[in-house]
Design an enzyme around this catalytic site. Structure first.
Site, PDB file in Angstrom:
ATOM      1  CB  CYS A 103      70.727  32.568  20.091  1.00  0.00           C
ATOM      2  SG  CYS A 103      71.321  33.201  21.676  1.00  0.00           S
ATOM      3  CG  ASN A 104      71.960  36.339  16.006  1.00  0.00           C
ATOM      4  OD1 ASN A 104      72.449  35.601  15.157  1.00  0.00           O
ATOM      5  ND2 ASN A 104      70.847  37.002  15.816  1.00  0.00           N
TER       6      ASN A 104
END
Length: 166
Positions: A103-104
């Site tokens: 994810c980010n």
């Protein structure tokens, strides 16, 4: 001959053999990721990965599964059960390996998926939360820990052919 430095992405780690985790990589991380020989990326953030990463995935012939785009766009909301089950299905299919879950920042959504996976592996909650906190740093989200604790592993259908670590 110049030697190339291999720089792992933010919050990179090995979950199991040929199964990795990280935050969104940048161009400096691409040579490192190339060495992993990835077949699959499980992307958990609500927004698309950046274009350079999409181009890298395309150039490397890596399958990208974007599972983050459901119900809520609020980054603070815990991941949904549906996303955990979709991710688990991909993770439990050996033909998708080598694989990276990201994810980010590689903290909360990725950490929740890994926590649920550890629960499936019958890790105790203390060890699961210790691993989650190691990646989350000071930004631990109690809702994610609660989600992991309450996650019903019976909902996960384990395929006949599954990774040997399960």
């Amino acid at each position: 001959m110049t030697s190339q430095h291999l720089i792992p992405p933010l919050n990179y780690g090995m979950i199991e053999e040929d199964l990795y985790r990280s935050g969104q990589p940048n161009e400096l991380n691409f040579p490192f990721l190339e060495k992993l020989g990835l077949k699959t990326v499980v992307w958990l953030a609500p927004e698309e990965p950046n274009q350079r990463f999409l181009d890298f995935v395309d150039d490397q012939d890596i399958q990208l599964h974007h599972l983050g785009v459901v119900s809520s766009m609020n980054a603070w909301d815990p991941i949904t059960e549906e996303v955990v089950l979709e991710a688990s299905e991909l993770i439990l299919t050996p033909k998708n390996y080598p694989m990276i879950v990201m994810c980010n920042l590689g903290r909360h959504r990725t950490g929740t998926i890994v926590g649920c996976l550890r629960k499936l592996q019958r890790w105790n909650l203390t060890s699961i939360f210790e691993e989650y906190r190691r990646y989350a740093g000071p930004k631990v989200r109690v809702l994610n820990e609660q989600f992991i604790e309450l996650f019903d592993t019976d909902l996960v259908s384990v395929p006949l052919v599954h990774p040997k670590w399960l």
